[in-house]
Design an enzyme around this catalytic site. Structure first.
Site, PDB file in Angstrom:
ATOM      1  N   ALA A  97     -15.557  -6.362   3.380  1.00  0.00           N
ATOM      2  CA  ALA A  97     -15.010  -6.897   2.134  1.00  0.00           C
ATOM      3  C   ALA A  97     -14.119  -5.801   1.550  1.00  0.00           C
ATOM      4  CB  ALA A  97     -16.147  -7.234   1.184  1.00  0.00           C
TER       5      ALA A  97
ATOM      6  N   GLY B 109     -18.544  -7.043   5.712  1.00  0.00           N
ATOM      7  CA  GLY B 109     -18.132  -8.455   5.676  1.00  0.00           C
ATOM      8  C   GLY B 109     -17.436  -8.890   6.956  1.00  0.00           C
TER       9      GLY B 109
ATOM     10  N   GLU C 241     -20.148  -9.709   9.278  1.00  0.00           N
ATOM     11  CA  GLU C 241     -20.738 -10.964   8.771  1.00  0.00           C
ATOM     12  C   GLU C 241     -19.848 -12.165   9.108  1.00  0.00           C
ATOM     13  OE1 GLU C 241     -21.136  -9.066   4.836  1.00  0.00           O
ATOM     14  OE2 GLU C 241     -23.184  -9.807   4.833  1.00  0.00           O
TER      15      GLU C 241
ATOM     16  N   GLU D   4     -22.914  -1.042   4.515  1.00  0.00           N
ATOM     17  CA  GLU D   4     -22.959  -1.186   3.054  1.00  0.00           C
ATOM     18  C   GLU D   4     -23.818  -0.137   2.361  1.00  0.00           C
ATOM     19  OE1 GLU D   4     -23.045  -3.718   5.179  1.00  0.00           O
ATOM     20  OE2 GLU D   4     -21.860  -5.392   4.418  1.00  0.00           O
TER      21      GLU D   4
HETATM   22  N1  CO8 Z   1     -11.802  -2.313   1.903  1.00  0.00           N
HETATM   23  C1  CO8 Z   1     -10.600  -1.912   1.450  1.00  0.00           C
HETATM   24  N2  CO8 Z   1      -9.755  -1.116   2.148  1.00  0.00           N
HETATM   25  C2  CO8 Z   1     -10.153  -0.708   3.365  1.00  0.00           C
HETATM   26  C3  CO8 Z   1     -11.397  -1.078   3.905  1.00  0.00           C
HETATM   27  C4  CO8 Z   1     -12.255  -1.933   3.123  1.00  0.00           C
HETATM   28  N3  CO8 Z   1     -13.441  -2.381   3.563  1.00  0.00           N
HETATM   29  N4  CO8 Z   1     -11.528  -0.495   5.110  1.00  0.00           N
HETATM   30  C5  CO8 Z   1     -10.397   0.214   5.330  1.00  0.00           C
HETATM   31  N5  CO8 Z   1      -9.568   0.090   4.270  1.00  0.00           N
HETATM   32  C6  CO8 Z   1      -8.249   0.677   4.090  1.00  0.00           C
HETATM   33  C7  CO8 Z   1      -8.349   2.173   3.765  1.00  0.00           C
HETATM   34  O1  CO8 Z   1      -8.606   2.346   2.374  1.00  0.00           O
HETATM   35  C8  CO8 Z   1      -6.986   2.662   4.192  1.00  0.00           C
HETATM   36  O2  CO8 Z   1      -6.046   2.304   3.201  1.00  0.00           O
HETATM   37  P1  CO8 Z   1      -4.992   3.432   2.673  1.00  0.00           P
HETATM   38  O3  CO8 Z   1      -4.150   3.743   3.865  1.00  0.00           O
HETATM   39  O4  CO8 Z   1      -4.268   2.700   1.578  1.00  0.00           O
HETATM   40  O5  CO8 Z   1      -5.809   4.593   2.235  1.00  0.00           O
HETATM   41  C9  CO8 Z   1      -6.687   1.793   5.427  1.00  0.00           C
HETATM   42  O6  CO8 Z   1      -7.524   0.649   5.327  1.00  0.00           O
HETATM   43  C10 CO8 Z   1      -6.981   2.504   6.737  1.00  0.00           C
HETATM   44  O7  CO8 Z   1      -8.319   2.943   6.693  1.00  0.00           O
HETATM   45  P2  CO8 Z   1      -8.752   4.452   7.013  1.00  0.00           P
HETATM   46  O8  CO8 Z   1      -7.652   5.403   6.686  1.00  0.00           O
HETATM   47  O9  CO8 Z   1     -10.073   4.691   6.390  1.00  0.00           O
HETATM   48  O10 CO8 Z   1      -8.876   4.376   8.610  1.00  0.00           O
HETATM   49  P3  CO8 Z   1      -9.789   5.293   9.539  1.00  0.00           P
HETATM   50  O11 CO8 Z   1      -9.346   5.033  10.930  1.00  0.00           O
HETATM   51  O12 CO8 Z   1      -9.824   6.692   9.064  1.00  0.00           O
HETATM   52  O13 CO8 Z   1     -11.290   4.691   9.341  1.00  0.00           O
HETATM   53  C11 CO8 Z   1     -12.895   2.927   9.129  1.00  0.00           C
HETATM   54  C12 CO8 Z   1     -11.565   3.369   9.769  1.00  0.00           C
HETATM   55  C13 CO8 Z   1     -14.040   3.733   9.747  1.00  0.00           C
HETATM   56  C14 CO8 Z   1     -13.097   1.460   9.445  1.00  0.00           C
HETATM   57  C15 CO8 Z   1     -12.844   3.166   7.622  1.00  0.00           C
HETATM   58  O14 CO8 Z   1     -11.663   2.566   7.110  1.00  0.00           O
HETATM   59  C16 CO8 Z   1     -14.004   2.613   6.865  1.00  0.00           C
HETATM   60  O15 CO8 Z   1     -15.084   3.197   6.874  1.00  0.00           O
HETATM   61  N6  CO8 Z   1     -13.809   1.481   6.136  1.00  0.00           N
HETATM   62  C17 CO8 Z   1     -14.798   0.898   5.281  1.00  0.00           C
HETATM   63  C18 CO8 Z   1     -15.852   0.204   6.118  1.00  0.00           C
HETATM   64  C19 CO8 Z   1     -16.932  -0.372   5.213  1.00  0.00           C
HETATM   65  O16 CO8 Z   1     -17.630   0.329   4.518  1.00  0.00           O
HETATM   66  N7  CO8 Z   1     -17.056  -1.721   5.246  1.00  0.00           N
HETATM   67  C20 CO8 Z   1     -18.016  -2.415   4.439  1.00  0.00           C
HETATM   68  C21 CO8 Z   1     -17.441  -2.750   3.123  1.00  0.00           C
HETATM   69  S1  CO8 Z   1     -18.642  -3.442   2.026  1.00  0.00           S
HETATM   70  C22 CO8 Z   1     -18.791  -5.034   2.534  1.00  0.00           C
HETATM   71  O17 CO8 Z   1     -18.180  -5.485   3.457  1.00  0.00           O
HETATM   72  C23 CO8 Z   1     -19.756  -5.845   1.749  1.00  0.00           C
HETATM   73  C24 CO8 Z   1     -19.700  -7.323   2.150  1.00  0.00           C
HETATM   74  C25 CO8 Z   1     -20.505  -8.156   1.217  1.00  0.00           C
HETATM   75  C26 CO8 Z   1     -19.871  -8.201  -0.151  1.00  0.00           C
HETATM   76  C27 CO8 Z   1     -20.709  -9.022  -1.052  1.00  0.00           C
HETATM   77  C28 CO8 Z   1     -19.983  -9.334  -2.386  1.00  0.00           C
HETATM   78  C29 CO8 Z   1     -20.037  -8.207  -3.384  1.00  0.00           C
END
Ligand code: CO8
Length: 260
Positions: A67, A112, A115, A135
């Site tokens: 998400a 997400g 999911e 998460e």
């Molecule tokens: N949300 C928003 N932006 C994201 C997300 C995300 N989940 N994942 C990556 N991005 C963005 C980064 O912010 C970055 O943007 P910018 O260039 O503007 O800084 C761009 O994508 C590229 O990402 P990275 O530079 O971080 O790329 P890396 O190769 O270094 O890392 C990863 C890749 C490991 C995938 C890393 O991006 C990461 O850890 N992302 C987050 C993963 C995460 O925690 N996902 C779970 C999110 S919570 C969720 O899904 C809850 C679902 C249920 C919600 C219920 C309702 C409230």
């Protein structure tokens, strides 16, 4: 509805739906969830002629990285629960879609994104795909059905470990655990999903829909799966497709199903 974040491509009765927010690793923001709700809901495209749907992510790096974290920083208990419920409702639409839906997982499927893949009927992963529910790293838990569907697919032992540690697993381990149906070389996930949909398309379409209903009933607390199977079986015997399938078997020819 004009989609901003979904690309839709239809070829030979197969709709490929691509989550198209590559710069955010295809993170599911509110707009994307609304578009998914529209696509898989009553107002989406007519499904009668479809073999099925493939869900994938734009680019080579991610299926969906979760998400959109930037959107839910300001949530409180009430708005957080509402957002979780809305997301679950969207993913139920996918799980109950009357045609087969296959996730072609081409990279990170996290939070997400994992999911979303689990709400699809099957998952084909490219060999460099990564799955996880990270998460807890953010101090929250999955909200789009992840705590429930992960257990359904891989059992409580591994599910609770992945949910508590937030660890990512690779495609091969996901296959070994039963989370994905197939692992294929990178770039071939969509092709493999098409192959599966083309195989299913040769079967009776009503029977396929009833398989989806009966299997999903197993996981509904307010339904008895065996009763659902009895009802679904009865429905399939009352179709032209069943008469055609049985006649084709006896006449030693290929059945031509009409979905009636
Ligand atoms: N949300 C928003 N932006 C994201 C997300 C995300 N989940 N994942 C990556 N991005 C963005 C980064 O912010 C970055 O943007 P910018 O260039 O503007 O800084 C761009 O994508 C590229 O990402 P990275 O530079 O971080 O790329 P890396 O190769 O270094 O890392 C990863 C890749 C490991 C995938 C890393 O991006 C990461 O850890 N992302 C987050 C993963 C995460 O925690 N996902 C779970 C999110 S919570 C969720 O899904 C809850 C679902 C249920 C919600 C219920 C309702 C409230």
């Amino acid at each position: 509805m004009k989609y901003e974040n979904l690309l839709i491509d239809e070829e030979d009765g197969i709709l490929t739906l691509t989550i198209n927010r590559e710069s955010a690793l295809n993170a599911l923001n509110t707009q994307t969830m609304l578009e998914l709700q529209h696509f898989f809901g009553e107002n989406g495209p007519s499904t009668k002629h479809l073999k099925g749907v493939i869900v994938t992510g734009a680019g080579k790096k991610a299926f969906v990285a979760g998400a959109d974290i930037k959107e839910f920083l300001a949530l409180d208990a009430e708005s957080g629960a509402e957002m979780s419920q809305r997301g679950q409702d969207v993913f139920f639409l996918i799980e109950n879609f009357p045609k087969p839906v296959i996730a072609a997982v081409n990279g990170f499927a996290l939070g997400g994104g994992c999911e979303l893949a689990m709400a699809c009927h099957m998952r084909v992963a490219s060999e460099d795909a990564k799955f996880g529910q990270p998460e807890v790293n953010l101090g929250i838990i999955p909200g789009y059905g992840g705590t429930q569907r992960l257990i359904q697919y891989i059992g409580k032992t591994k599910a609770i470990e992945l949910l508590m540690t937030g660890d990512m697993i690779g495609a091969d381990e996901a296959w070994r655990l039963g989370l994905v149906n197939h692992v294929v070389p990178h770039d071939l996930a969509v092709e493999k999903a098409k192959e599966i949909l083309n195989k299913i398309a040769k079967k009776g379409p009503i029977a396929i829909q009833k398989v989806i209903e009966a299997v999903n009933a197993y996981f509904q607390y307010d339904q008895d799966g065996f009763d659902a199977e009895v009802e679904a079986f009865g429905d399939t015997t009352d179709t032209e497709d069943f008469k055609e399938g049985a006649a084709a078997f006896i006449e030693k020819r290929k059945a031509e199903f009409k979905g009636r």
